[in-house]
Design a protein around this motif. Structure first.
Motif, short mmCIF file in Angstrom:
data_model
loop_
_atom_site.label_atom_id
_atom_site.label_comp_id
_atom_site.label_asym_id
_atom_site.label_seq_id
_atom_site.Cartn_x
_atom_site.Cartn_y
_atom_site.Cartn_z
N ILE A 1 3.29 10.35 7.02
CA ILE A 1 2.31 11.43 6.93
C ILE A 1 2.73 12.42 5.84
N HIS A 2 1.78 13.22 5.38
CA HIS A 2 2.05 14.24 4.36
C HIS A 2 1.96 15.61 5.01
N ASN A 3 3.10 16.27 5.19
CA ASN A 3 3.12 17.60 5.80
C ASN A 3 2.35 18.60 4.94
N ILE A 4 1.67 19.52 5.60
CA ILE A 4 0.88 20.54 4.90
C ILE A 4 1.06 21.90 5.57
N ILE A 5 0.70 22.92 4.85
CA ILE A 5 0.60 24.29 5.38
C ILE A 5 -0.83 24.77 5.11
N VAL A 6 -1.48 25.29 6.13
CA VAL A 6 -2.89 25.68 6.05
C VAL A 6 -3.01 27.20 6.03
N ASN A 7 -3.78 27.70 5.08
CA ASN A 7 -4.11 29.12 5.02
C ASN A 7 -5.62 29.28 4.87
N GLY A 8 -6.16 30.29 5.51
CA GLY A 8 -7.59 30.53 5.44
C GLY A 8 -8.01 31.52 6.50
N VAL A 9 -9.29 31.47 6.87
CA VAL A 9 -9.85 32.41 7.85
C VAL A 9 -10.83 31.67 8.74
N ILE A 10 -10.73 31.90 10.06
CA ILE A 10 -11.76 31.48 11.01
C ILE A 10 -12.60 32.72 11.34
N ASP A 11 -13.85 32.69 10.97
CA ASP A 11 -14.73 33.84 11.12
C ASP A 11 -15.77 33.54 12.21
N VAL A 12 -15.58 34.11 13.40
CA VAL A 12 -16.56 33.98 14.47
C VAL A 12 -17.67 34.99 14.21
N GLN A 13 -18.86 34.50 13.90
CA GLN A 13 -19.94 35.37 13.44
C GLN A 13 -20.92 35.74 14.55
N GLU A 14 -21.08 34.88 15.54
CA GLU A 14 -21.97 35.17 16.66
C GLU A 14 -21.33 34.65 17.95
N SER A 15 -21.60 35.35 19.06
CA SER A 15 -21.07 34.91 20.35
C SER A 15 -21.97 35.41 21.48
N THR A 16 -22.23 34.51 22.43
CA THR A 16 -23.03 34.92 23.60
C THR A 16 -22.16 35.54 24.69
N ASN A 17 -20.86 35.45 24.55
CA ASN A 17 -19.94 36.04 25.52
C ASN A 17 -18.74 36.57 24.74
N GLU A 18 -18.82 37.85 24.37
CA GLU A 18 -17.80 38.42 23.50
C GLU A 18 -16.46 38.61 24.20
N GLN A 19 -16.44 38.55 25.53
CA GLN A 19 -15.15 38.62 26.22
C GLN A 19 -14.38 37.31 26.09
N LEU A 20 -15.11 36.20 26.04
CA LEU A 20 -14.45 34.90 25.89
C LEU A 20 -14.25 34.53 24.42
N ALA A 21 -15.26 34.78 23.61
CA ALA A 21 -15.18 34.45 22.18
C ALA A 21 -15.48 35.71 21.39
N MET A 22 -14.43 36.38 20.97
CA MET A 22 -14.57 37.66 20.28
C MET A 22 -15.02 37.47 18.83
N PRO A 23 -16.11 38.10 18.41
CA PRO A 23 -16.51 38.02 17.00
C PRO A 23 -15.45 38.65 16.10
N GLY A 24 -15.39 38.14 14.88
CA GLY A 24 -14.46 38.67 13.91
C GLY A 24 -13.63 37.58 13.26
N GLU A 25 -12.80 37.99 12.33
CA GLU A 25 -12.00 37.05 11.56
C GLU A 25 -10.61 36.90 12.15
N SER A 26 -10.14 35.65 12.21
CA SER A 26 -8.77 35.33 12.61
C SER A 26 -8.12 34.58 11.45
N PRO A 27 -7.01 35.09 10.95
CA PRO A 27 -6.39 34.41 9.80
C PRO A 27 -5.71 33.11 10.22
#
Length: 286
Positions: free
Chosen positions: A203-229
């Motif tokens: 396998i080829h080892n990698i390092i990942v950088n970026g952003v997970i941006d939750v833009q909409e959520s029907t339950n903000e207590q379980l899935a908080m909107p916003g960016e996670s690096p």
């Protein structure tokens, strides 16, 4: 933020800005037109005489790599410098359009414990820095120094009766922390034809950088909107097939694995995001 790893992926990553700065984010900068590692006929200490400095059976005056033994005198790019002392071939420009090339398909899962959803993710590669070194006997080395990925369209995670949220994976950049540790075999006949092909030996080892941006959520207590690096998240590419075509100045990495875990990361909201499987062809040119 916490990150988790899976079997076969690196177990360490940079944890501070200072440490992160040591991870390469650029392709190797060596030339592919004859600049070498220091053992070429031009800058080797051995004179162009009848002696045999490296003991490979080729006189210095005829040897395309005088200080490193290369009895086959293999010279893939035809620049009169033998493979074993030539600079790596570097490929950086995305070559070919999705879906045939440069679209790597994976399956994402997101959830907390047994509660999760699954949705497809396509990583469209925009550019990169993949380098190859070939020896004199039939083994190549490949190194994905960088792979730059376009932002995904909006993706939807639906956990029935619990939460639905929409997210985008953006600013995704993949770097290779370990240079030229992945090998692949090639035949001398293929080498002489100008196109080498072989299957990666690990396998080829990698390092990942970026952003997970939750833009909409029907339950903000379980899935908080916003960016996670995604900051220095360890992972890996599965074993794939490497093809290098000299005349086209082109490299293709062909992945076809539905089970390999590419990376796992826990968002700030507590959801674990995991990418499993990688299918598609990454093709770059010089």
């Amino acid at each position: 933020m916490t990150s988790t790893t899976t079997s076969g992926t690196p177990t360490t990553s940079a944890t501070s800005p200072d440490e992160a700065s040591t991870t390469s984010t650029e392709a190797p900068t060596t030339s592919t037109t004859g600049t070498t590692t220091g053992a070429t006929p031009g800058d080797c200490a051995a004179p162009a005489d009848d002696a045999d400095e490296d003991g490979d059976g080729i006189a210095n005056k005829d040897d395309n790599c005088r200080c490193d033994a290369n009895p086959n005198q293999l010279d893939f790019d035809g620049n009169s410098v033998g493979n074993v002392c030539d600079a790596p071939l570097v490929f950086s420009i995305a070559d070919g359009a999705p879906p045939e090339f440069n679209k790597l398909d994976s399956q994402a899962s997101a959830g907390m414990g047994p509660i999760e959803c699954q949705f497809p993710v396509s990583l469209v590669v925009t550019s990169g820095g993949v380098a190859v070194m070939l020896d004199d006997a039939g083994t190549g080395k490949v190194y994905a120094a960088t792979v730059n990925v376009a932002d995904t369209p909006q993706l939807e995670c639906d956990i029935a009766l619990i939460v639905t949220f929409k997210l985008v994976i953006k600013n995704l950049m993949i770097t290779g922390p370990d240079a030229f540790t992945v090998g692949f075999p090639f035949t001398l006949a293929d080498h002489d034809s100008g196109t080498v092909t072989g299957v990666m030996d690990t396998i080829h080892n990698i390092i990942v950088n970026g952003v997970i941006d939750v833009q909409e959520s029907t339950n903000e207590q379980l899935a908080m909107p916003g960016e996670s690096p995604l900051a220095d998240v360890p992972g890996s590419f599965p074993v794939g097939t490497v093809t290098v075509a000299n005349d086209a100045g082109q490299i293709t990495l062909d992945f076809n694995n539905d089970n390999h875990v590419v990376f796992t990361q826990t968002t700030m909201g507590g959801f674990e995001i995991k990418l499993t499987g990688l299918t598609g062809k990454l093709r770059l040119r010089q």
